[in-house]
Design a protein around this motif. Sequence first.
Motif, PDB file in Angstrom:
ATOM      1  N   GLU A  69      -8.756  10.075  -1.845  1.00 30.22           N
ATOM      2  CA  GLU A  69      -9.644   9.199  -1.081  1.00 30.22           C
ATOM      3  C   GLU A  69      -9.052   7.812  -0.877  1.00 30.22           C
ATOM      4  N   CYS A  70      -8.113   7.415  -1.704  1.00 29.32           N
ATOM      5  CA  CYS A  70      -7.573   6.045  -1.641  1.00 29.32           C
ATOM      6  C   CYS A  70      -6.305   5.946  -0.791  1.00 29.32           C
ATOM      7  N   ARG A  71      -6.130   6.861   0.152  1.00 36.39           N
ATOM      8  CA  ARG A  71      -4.933   6.836   1.001  1.00 36.39           C
ATOM      9  C   ARG A  71      -4.920   5.618   1.902  1.00 36.39           C
ATOM     10  N   VAL A  72      -3.780   4.950   1.907  1.00 42.28           N
ATOM     11  CA  VAL A  72      -3.553   3.788   2.767  1.00 42.28           C
ATOM     12  C   VAL A  72      -2.168   3.929   3.380  1.00 42.28           C
ATOM     13  N   THR A  73      -1.856   3.044   4.294  1.00 42.93           N
ATOM     14  CA  THR A  73      -0.518   2.977   4.877  1.00 42.93           C
ATOM     15  C   THR A  73       0.200   1.797   4.244  1.00 42.93           C
ATOM     16  N   VAL A  74       1.381   2.053   3.681  1.00 39.38           N
ATOM     17  CA  VAL A  74       2.154   1.019   2.994  1.00 39.38           C
ATOM     18  C   VAL A  74       3.518   0.885   3.667  1.00 39.38           C
ATOM     19  N   ASN A  75       3.778  -0.304   4.199  1.00 39.03           N
ATOM     20  CA  ASN A  75       5.055  -0.557   4.885  1.00 39.03           C
ATOM     21  C   ASN A  75       5.391   0.563   5.867  1.00 39.03           C
ATOM     22  N   ASP A  76       4.402   0.936   6.670  1.00 39.98           N
ATOM     23  CA  ASP A  76       4.501   1.964   7.720  1.00 39.98           C
ATOM     24  C   ASP A  76       4.618   3.396   7.198  1.00 39.98           C
ATOM     25  N   HIS A  77       4.389   3.629   5.911  1.00 34.38           N
ATOM     26  CA  HIS A  77       4.360   4.987   5.356  1.00 34.38           C
ATOM     27  C   HIS A  77       2.904   5.361   5.133  1.00 34.38           C
ATOM     28  N   SER A  78       2.429   6.383   5.849  1.00 31.93           N
ATOM     29  CA  SER A  78       1.015   6.744   5.760  1.00 31.93           C
ATOM     30  C   SER A  78       0.740   7.665   4.574  1.00 31.93           C
ATOM     31  N   ASN A  79      -0.529   7.785   4.242  1.00 29.29           N
ATOM     32  CA  ASN A  79      -1.032   8.669   3.178  1.00 29.29           C
ATOM     33  C   ASN A  79      -0.481   8.348   1.791  1.00 29.29           C
ATOM     34  N   VAL A  80      -0.343   7.069   1.496  1.00 34.40           N
ATOM     35  CA  VAL A  80       0.091   6.616   0.182  1.00 34.40           C
ATOM     36  C   VAL A  80      -1.150   6.423  -0.683  1.00 34.40           C
ATOM     37  N   ARG A  81      -1.154   6.990  -1.878  1.00 31.11           N
ATOM     38  CA  ARG A  81      -2.300   6.843  -2.774  1.00 31.11           C
ATOM     39  C   ARG A  81      -2.240   5.482  -3.467  1.00 31.11           C
ATOM     40  N   ALA A  82      -3.256   4.672  -3.210  1.00 32.24           N
ATOM     41  CA  ALA A  82      -3.306   3.311  -3.750  1.00 32.24           C
ATOM     42  C   ALA A  82      -3.416   3.302  -5.267  1.00 32.24           C
ATOM     43  N   CYS A  83      -4.013   4.328  -5.836  1.00 36.19           N
ATOM     44  CA  CYS A  83      -4.213   4.338  -7.291  1.00 36.19           C
ATOM     45  C   CYS A  83      -2.939   4.664  -8.059  1.00 36.19           C
ATOM     46  N   LEU A  84      -1.952   5.246  -7.396  1.00 31.89           N
ATOM     47  CA  LEU A  84      -0.708   5.646  -8.065  1.00 31.89           C
ATOM     48  C   LEU A  84       0.492   4.794  -7.671  1.00 31.89           C
ATOM     49  N   THR A  85       0.305   3.874  -6.741  1.00 27.09           N
ATOM     50  CA  THR A  85       1.418   3.096  -6.199  1.00 27.09           C
ATOM     51  C   THR A  85       1.345   1.658  -6.693  1.00 27.09           C
ATOM     52  N   VAL A  86       2.447   1.167  -7.228  1.00 25.19           N
ATOM     53  CA  VAL A  86       2.515  -0.209  -7.724  1.00 25.19           C
ATOM     54  C   VAL A  86       2.673  -1.160  -6.545  1.00 25.19           C
ATOM     55  N   VAL A  87       1.865  -2.212  -6.540  1.00 25.52           N
ATOM     56  CA  VAL A  87       1.955  -3.218  -5.491  1.00 25.52           C
ATOM     57  C   VAL A  87       3.240  -4.021  -5.687  1.00 25.52           C
ATOM     58  N   GLU A  88       3.881  -4.363  -4.571  1.00 27.64           N
ATOM     59  CA  GLU A  88       5.122  -5.132  -4.611  1.00 27.64           C
ATOM     60  C   GLU A  88       4.963  -6.395  -3.794  1.00 27.64           C
ATOM     61  N   ASN A  89       5.779  -7.392  -4.103  1.00 28.19           N
ATOM     62  CA  ASN A  89       5.729  -8.656  -3.385  1.00 28.19           C
ATOM     63  C   ASN A  89       5.974  -8.429  -1.899  1.00 28.19           C
ATOM     64  N   ASP A  90       5.149  -9.056  -1.068  1.00 25.68           N
ATOM     65  CA  ASP A  90       5.233  -8.995   0.397  1.00 25.68           C
ATOM     66  C   ASP A  90       4.963  -7.602   0.969  1.00 25.68           C
ATOM     67  N   MET A  91       4.356  -6.725   0.201  1.00 32.66           N
ATOM     68  CA  MET A  91       3.996  -5.390   0.679  1.00 32.66           C
ATOM     69  C   MET A  91       2.935  -5.537   1.780  1.00 32.66           C
ATOM     70  N   ILE A  92       3.064  -4.723   2.817  1.00 32.28           N
ATOM     71  CA  ILE A  92       2.086  -4.720   3.902  1.00 32.28           C
ATOM     72  C   ILE A  92       1.311  -3.410   3.831  1.00 32.28           C
ATOM     73  N   ILE A  93       0.024  -3.540   3.558  1.00 29.12           N
ATOM     74  CA  ILE A  93      -0.849  -2.383   3.372  1.00 29.12           C
ATOM     75  C   ILE A  93      -1.890  -2.400   4.476  1.00 29.12           C
ATOM     76  N   GLN A  94      -2.137  -1.228   5.048  1.00 29.02           N
ATOM     77  CA  GLN A  94      -3.153  -1.100   6.088  1.00 29.02           C
ATOM     78  C   GLN A  94      -4.115   0.006   5.703  1.00 29.02           C
ATOM     79  N   SER A  95      -5.377  -0.204   6.043  1.00 29.68           N
ATOM     80  CA  SER A  95      -6.373   0.823   5.770  1.00 29.68           C
ATOM     81  C   SER A  95      -6.190   1.991   6.731  1.00 29.68           C
TER      82      SER A  95
END
Length: 111
Positions: A69-95
């Motif tokens: 349910e927590c899928r987001v787009t991270v740096n233009d990569h879709s379907n990334v699970r927000a609960c398992l992915t470590v946030v990085e400096n200057d990361m661009i996340i889209q709903s």
Amino acid sequence: MTRIIDHPVLGRLENRNVISFQFDGNSYQAYDGESIAAALLANGIRKLRVHEESGSPRGFYCNIGHCMECRVTVNDHSNVRACLTVVENDMIIQSGKQLPNLLKKGGQSNE
């Protein structure tokens, strides 16, 4: 921001660097090593995407990587699970956005 600042396993947050990231064009702060989910929750973000067909809001559910349910787009990569992915400096996340209805032809519904 609301966070657990002294965790018995993860340690104290004051020993971590503060980093910046973007979510849907807005800038937020997180602690180095935090998951995207934890950083978003700490910044008051509850809605991560909308249901692909109905457009109903979706947020965090299991927070352990099972439900997707927590899928987001991270740096233009879709379907990334927000609960398992470590946030990085200057990361661009889209709903996640509602997908176009494939049953519609030329903008007209088949109903």
